[in-house]
Motif scaffolding. Structure first.
Motif, PDB file in Angstrom:
ATOM      1  N   THR A 125       0.826  -1.194   0.000  1.00  0.00           N
ATOM      2  CA  THR A 125       0.000   0.000   0.000  1.00  0.00           C
ATOM      3  C   THR A 125       0.866   1.252   0.000  1.00  0.00           C
ATOM      4  O   THR A 125       2.098   1.183   0.048  1.00  0.00           O
ATOM      5  CB  THR A 125      -0.928   0.038   1.227  1.00  0.00           C
ATOM      6  N   SER A 126       0.202   2.402  -0.007  1.00  0.00           N
ATOM      7  CA  SER A 126       0.943   3.661   0.062  1.00  0.00           C
ATOM      8  C   SER A 126       1.728   3.775   1.363  1.00  0.00           C
ATOM      9  O   SER A 126       2.724   4.492   1.431  1.00  0.00           O
ATOM     10  CB  SER A 126      -0.015   4.835  -0.073  1.00  0.00           C
ATOM     11  N   SER A 127       1.296   3.075   2.408  1.00  0.00           N
ATOM     12  CA  SER A 127       2.025   3.068   3.690  1.00  0.00           C
ATOM     13  C   SER A 127       2.887   1.819   3.802  1.00  0.00           C
ATOM     14  O   SER A 127       2.961   1.183   4.840  1.00  0.00           O
ATOM     15  CB  SER A 127       1.046   3.146   4.864  1.00  0.00           C
ATOM     16  N   GLY A 128       3.573   1.495   2.723  1.00  0.00           N
ATOM     17  CA  GLY A 128       4.274   0.222   2.618  1.00  0.00           C
ATOM     18  C   GLY A 128       5.589   0.114   3.335  1.00  0.00           C
ATOM     19  O   GLY A 128       6.206  -0.956   3.360  1.00  0.00           O
ATOM     20  N   TYR A 129       6.071   1.221   3.917  1.00  0.00           N
ATOM     21  CA  TYR A 129       7.314   1.191   4.675  1.00  0.00           C
ATOM     22  C   TYR A 129       7.048   1.629   6.115  1.00  0.00           C
ATOM     23  O   TYR A 129       6.128   2.403   6.379  1.00  0.00           O
ATOM     24  CB  TYR A 129       8.365   2.115   4.055  1.00  0.00           C
ATOM     25  N   ALA A 130       7.904   1.160   7.010  1.00  0.00           N
ATOM     26  CA  ALA A 130       7.730   1.459   8.437  1.00  0.00           C
ATOM     27  C   ALA A 130       8.365   2.780   8.836  1.00  0.00           C
ATOM     28  O   ALA A 130       8.251   3.197   9.983  1.00  0.00           O
ATOM     29  CB  ALA A 130       8.337   0.332   9.284  1.00  0.00           C
ATOM     30  N   GLY A 131       9.031   3.452   7.914  1.00  0.00           N
ATOM     31  CA  GLY A 131       9.690   4.720   8.197  1.00  0.00           C
ATOM     32  C   GLY A 131      10.155   5.336   6.906  1.00  0.00           C
ATOM     33  O   GLY A 131       9.821   4.868   5.815  1.00  0.00           O
ATOM     34  N   ASN A 132      10.940   6.408   6.984  1.00  0.00           N
ATOM     35  CA  ASN A 132      11.499   7.007   5.784  1.00  0.00           C
ATOM     36  C   ASN A 132      12.422   5.999   5.086  1.00  0.00           C
ATOM     37  O   ASN A 132      13.273   5.385   5.722  1.00  0.00           O
ATOM     38  CB  ASN A 132      12.304   8.261   6.135  1.00  0.00           C
TER      39      ASN A 132
END
Length: 739
Positions: A632-639
């Motif tokens: 998803t667009s929030s596919g990473y846990a951080g930068n």
């Protein structure tokens, strides 16, 4: 909302005839946080080619700031325009050079600093794949399509029939002017003829005194121009100089308009030469196809077999690691040197070195997949050293911004030389890393380092993190000295690499701050976070930084009291859920105190290997791979930090990761892909197979290397470069006898 990757033939571009690796790439991954999530990746979806100067992408804010450092946020609903330079995954906003925005209908008198032409958009009308981006601008009913080459952005605008067509051209667009004292020092726009404009802007901000030159060609004649510079306006101008230049360009009867924008960091003439060399004709579809072909070649350096979701995450991660560093030299070899003069190099000159992040995993990945570019990266840093006096810390657009601590060009260069990457002068490299470890500079205060054997917190904040990171850099200098037979230098720097022990408090069981009198500074709370100054820890806490001794894990184990005590402390680390009231914004992706969203934690799950409990490494690596990445667009846990979170996934999904980034040794975790094949520089292939791997079968039962029993928890760069097959048999329960 789950974003569907575009896999079908795109009739508008003719780019795809069949499923390719580029079809697995979803550029929308990591572009916007989910509700309640602090970070998502800070990636942008626009068009770029591997390691290119141009990143042509939509900006969803008229004034990008810290909250949208890449210019685009998936949760926004409007587009302000399309600018040509962006950072991928960083925590600071910068660049956003030369913004264009097509619009139709009447021209609107713009208030300085505002953008009356920004338009709502809908994700259903948005398409992105490597080298291509398109969107429908709802306010104007205009389809905007973007593609790119290394130095050139290529736009295609389809206007509604029967309405006036315009392009808003903004040289004042930048990150928030109050951040980093950002301001336009000078800019110019010149109307060369009715098809061509050119000019420059000189802007200072996070990167000081950036010079950006442009040459722009339009497929249709400019019928009229209207230019403003703050409160001044110019009708049908020929040339305008100012500090807030914005222009509206009118085009008669233009239902389709093509725009080519060439960039350079050195001159208008070179911007024009870059454009003419890379896009000599008006072939938008051909440029899209060429970009796709280039990306297909780069992504093909690893072929994987796994579930569709795994492939989507994997190839998007690999794509993100190949976006930067960015070439900053022109087609003729000219580049902007740190002394603000123009130099020339026969090989490409690169910038955008987010080294506090990328030295850990991304640069070791480049030594495997991009050895030629690894030499270019190292040589770019060495050229920088010759002009600047020490190696880059965080270099952007050819200039130093002094962001973060330590000097992590050192492990990148040492790693490349130690691995035998051809094309690097080893003696010149050693001189640069040695002198950069002796000369005082903001990232590393070496005078007090030599005087005290640690960094006193009352003299320099972030002292514990500095001590630990400088000790690692010194280890890298020592290893390079050893390779070159420089015994005296080796002894000096290997001694300094052990200075980390001087801040270990055996009673507390943590590294903690001392003052210049050698006294512990209290009170000490290992859960309390620091940011980027004013506290002993950088973007983390005492728990997270406790493990940062990648060059001497056995020495750290001895400090703790042996393998059992070390493993027990790791158990506590991964299960301790306590949070202080204030957590630094970069801390995210938690498993206990482990924070996958920020780089100091990245190697920690692999440390169980060193204490004789590799099944726990397998357990936590599997958990991180499954919990901290999605489609998803929030596919990473951080930068994503210029590809570092992506590099962690690429390595770990295959089954290994460099705990010591300059050691040439990779620690085995647990593979989640059925198969991964790396094309080695020598033309050999190295394949990792995971027999019986599944959601349930995450533990290694046994392994073979080239058909022979393999019980090591490491694999070396030389093993990989030699080619062969590393095969794991997976099961649902830990095999505590495999180690």
């Amino acid at each position: 909302m789950k974003i569907k990757t575009i896999l079908l033939v795109l009739a508008a571009t003719g780019a795809f005839a069949q499923q390719k690796l580029t079809g697995y790439v979803n550029p929308f991954i990591g572009t916007g946080a989910a509700q309640g999530s602090p970070l998502s990746g800070n990636n942008y979806p626009g068009a770029t080619v591997p390691f290119g100067m141009v990143q042509l992408s939509p900006d969803t804010r008229n004034v990008p700031d810290w909250s949208v450092a890449c210019g685009y946020n998936y949760n926004d609903t409007t587009i302000a325009g399309f600018s040509h330079t962006h950072l991928s995954g960083t925590g600071v906003a910068e660049l956003f050079d030369v913004m264009l925005m097509p619009f139709s209908g009447a021209r609107i008198q713009a208030v300085p600093g505002e953008n009356p032409y920004q338009s709502p958009f809908n994700h259903k009308d948005e398409v992105a794949h490597p080298g291509y981006y398109s969107v429908l601008l709802q306010k104007h009913n205009i389809k905007a399509e973007l593609t790119a080459t290394t130095h050139v952005g290529f736009h295609k605008y389809t206007f509604p029939k029967g309405q006036a067509a315009h392009v808003f051209f903004d040289l004042d667009h930048s990150m928030k002017k109050s951040d980093w004292n950002t301001r336009i020092i000078a800019s110019q726009i010149t109307f060369v003829n009715d098809h061509t404009i050119e000019g420059y802007r000189i802007i200072t901000g996070w990167a000081p005194m950036r010079k950006v030159y442009f040459h722009v060609e339009f497929s249709q004649p400019i019928a009229h121009n209207f230019v403003t510079d703050g409160g001044n306006s110019y009708d049908n101008a020929v040339v305008v100089n100012g500090t807030a230049i914005r222009a509206v360009l009118d085009f008669d009867n233009a239902t389709e308009l093509l725009v080519k924008v060439g960039l350079s960091a050195t001159s208008i003439e070179n911007a024009k030469a870059n454009l003419q060399a890379e896009i000599p004709v008006w072939d938008f579809n051909g440029t899209v196809a060429a970009a796709d072909k280039t990306w297909e070649t780069e992504l093909s350096k690893i072929k994987v077999d796994g579930t569709p979701q795994q492939k989507e995450i994997f190839y998007t991660a690999l794509y993100h690691t190949f976006i930067q560093p960015n070439i900053i030299s022109d087609v003729n070899g000219d580049y902007a040197a740190p002394d603000f003069t123009v130099h020339n190099s026969k090989e490409p000159y690169y910038s955008t070195f987010s080294l506090w992040d990328t030295y850990r995993g991304a640069h070791p990945l480049y030594t495997l997949l991009q050895p030629e570019r690894s030499a270019y990266f190292a040589n770019s840093m060495l050229r920088y050293y010759k002009s600047f006096g020490y190696l880059p810390i965080w270099q952007l657009w050819g200039q130093e911004n002094y962001c973060m601590i330590g000097n992590h060009s050192i492990p990148v260069i040492a790693d490349a030389v130690l691995k035998g990457i051809p094309g690097i002068d080893a003696n010149a490299a050693f001189e640069a890393v040695k002198q950069s470890s002796l000369r005082e500079h903001p990232g590393s205060p070496f005078k007090m380092w030599e005087q005290f054997g640690y960094i006193p917190e009352n003299l320099k904040s972030q002292s514990v993190s500095l001590t630990l990171e400088m000790a690692y850099d010194d280890y890298c200098v020592a290893m390079l000295a050893q390779k070159l037979g420089k015994t005296e230098d080796y002894n000096h720097f290997i001694k300094r690499s052990q200075y980390y022990k001087n801040l270990y408090d055996a009673q507390m069981g943590f590294f903690r701050a001392k003052d210049d009198k050698g006294q512990w500074i209290g009170p000490f709370d290992p859960l309390k976070y620091g940011a980027n100054g004013g506290y002993p820890f950088t973007e983390g806490n005492g728990w997270q930084y406790f493990w940062y001794v990648p060059h001497d894990v056995k020495g750290l184990i001895n400090l703790v009291g042996g393998n059992a005590a070390f493993a027990k402390k790791l158990d506590t680390f991964f299960t301790l859920e306590d949070r202080p009231e204030e957590v630094n914004d970069n801390a995210s992706g938690f498993i206990g105190q482990y924070a996958h969203g920020n780089e100091p934690s990245h190697h920690i799950a692999y440390l169980y290997n060193y204490a004789g409990q590799p099944w726990k490494t397998q357990q936590y690596v599997w958990e991180i791979l499954h919990k901290m990445y999605n489609t998803t667009s929030s596919g990473y846990a951080g930068n994503d930090d210029c590809g570092e979170l992506s590099a962690w996934y690429v390595f770990s999904a295959m089954g290994f990761y460099p705990v010591n980034p300059a050691g040439g040794v990779y620690d085995i975790g647990t593979p989640i892909l059925k198969e991964a094949t790396i094309q080695t520089p020598s033309g050999e292939t190295f394949t990792v197979k995971a027999k019986n791997v599944s959601e349930a079968n995450k533990y290694i039962q046994s392994a073979t290397l080239n058909g022979k029993k393999y019980t090591k928890t490491t694999i070396t760069q030389s093993d990989i470069n030699a080619g062969g097959v590393l095969e794991f048999t997976m099961g649902s329960k830990p095999n505590k006898k495999w180690e």
